[in-house]
Design an enzyme around this catalytic site. Sequence first.
Site, PDB file in Angstrom:
ATOM      1  CD  GLU A 130     -28.019  -5.296  64.826  1.00  0.00           C
ATOM      2  OE1 GLU A 130     -27.788  -5.357  66.002  1.00  0.00           O
ATOM      3  OE2 GLU A 130     -27.518  -4.756  63.930  1.00  0.00           O
ATOM      4  CE  LYS A 176     -29.323  -6.539  67.752  1.00  0.00           C
ATOM      5  NZ  LYS A 176     -29.262  -7.894  68.261  1.00  0.00           N
ATOM      6  CG  ASP A 222     -24.330   0.577  65.868  1.00  0.00           C
ATOM      7  OD1 ASP A 222     -24.293   0.137  64.841  1.00  0.00           O
ATOM      8  OD2 ASP A 222     -24.226  -0.116  67.069  1.00  0.00           O
ATOM      9  CG  ASP A 279     -29.119  -7.899  71.336  1.00  0.00           C
ATOM     10  OD1 ASP A 279     -29.971  -8.563  70.928  1.00  0.00           O
ATOM     11  OD2 ASP A 279     -28.322  -7.181  70.586  1.00  0.00           O
ATOM     12  CB  SER A 327     -14.449  -3.406  66.589  1.00  0.00           C
ATOM     13  OG  SER A 327     -15.868  -3.382  66.955  1.00  0.00           O
ATOM     14  CD  GLN A 328     -20.248  -7.391  67.936  1.00  0.00           C
ATOM     15  OE1 GLN A 328     -20.441  -8.378  67.204  1.00  0.00           O
ATOM     16  NE2 GLN A 328     -21.284  -6.351  68.018  1.00  0.00           N
TER      17      GLN A 328
END
Length: 450
Positions: free
Chosen positions: A357, A432, A329, A62, A183-184
């Site tokens: 994902e 990732k 998460d 990432d 929230s991104q």
Amino acid sequence: MQNQQTKQTKKHYAKYIDLHPVVKCQGTVKLPGSKSISNRTLLLAALAHGTTEIHDLLASDDTLVMLMALKQLGVDWEQAEGSQNYTIHGCAGRFPIHHADLFMGNAGTAIRPLTAALAAMGGDYTLHGVSRMHERPIGDLVDALNAIGTRIDYTGVPGYPPLHIHRGQLHAQRMSVRGNVSSQFLTALLMAAPLMAQDHAVTIDVIGELISKPYIEITLNLMQRFGILVEREGWQSFFIAAGQQYQSPATIHVEGDASSASYFLAAGAITGGPLRVEGVGNNSIQGDVRFVETLQQMGANITMGDNWIEVSSNGGLKAIDADFNHIPDAAMTIAIAALYADGPSTLRNIASWRVKETDRLSAMATELRKLGATIEEGEDYLRVTPPTTMQPATIDTYDDHRMAMCFSLASLDGAALRGTTVRINDPKCVAKTFPDYFEVFAKLAEQKLL
């Protein structure tokens, strides 16, 4: 310089790894850098006036996606030989390259903030990723941006990447965005807002309930370190005064990843420990550090310093019924720890798992059942009833790093339930966020990777 990071993120794993039952998991782990902090810091450093030294940046797929995108956009950066320290030469709020085709992999922490930043500064850009990225929603962010005069088109399915960003005519005094999907989206608007607030203030309103608030706290904390003050009214309205510009803090350190810490802390709680993680502690700006509160509720013993956390336990874990909206998460790790609890556990308010994902709610339910657990899957909750005996299983990982890391814990022996042999398919997906995860786990568990 970029080849060094590429090599660090690509492990030559076989198609699967077999993990056999482990009696004890103890020791000390130095955590890799936080993904959330790493990618936010990279973008803020690129947008800032001045040069920023970033120490201990995460080496992962990432962050490599973000680094390569910034390079395509004309941002100069160097990596110090033999380290994860980077020098980023800021572009003072405007990227030198105004036309680019950017590959974003499956990095939500890269595509969403970049979309807002690119739309705010003008230019002609396309953004695309892997097939799963094209299934992850971005419509709320695009709607919020187009409502203030940007021109973003979908080149595939409406509401999802790929995207084509055109030059627009911004009138960005007030924006609004839904808060209940990711929230991104709010993070992206907040980080882009200073680019829009040169002649007038910008207000961002949140529609409905905002999920994952601790991730917004990370965003606000880092923006402040780069010289931007954001005022807010609760979690419903955010105000960025006119004339603010990102200024380099000169040097910034990326703290260890609190989400990654959860696997080792859970391992210590399941097997008794003691197990210590270094890189996060009382001074952490990450919400996932609150994972330890749940472990305490389950009966684990926790001690913390400014930059470390240690866990141990004296027996079996207790079942819980809790809301995990704030740490979605790390909550995946609790679903595995629940296998070792003294009764059914319920994880609530985790609907955001479905747009990660992979559809993590469905995937977790499917793979937990393979181990013999009884699972009730709801639209926004998961109920885990531990098995009497853990069944050997081949775990599919859905190209999702957290699925692979979580299910390694099923090989551990707990006080009331013995671990089992688990085959983790496609272990390379951990690149990732944590390319060395299985090596670190095997060292703590004193087992060889097969």
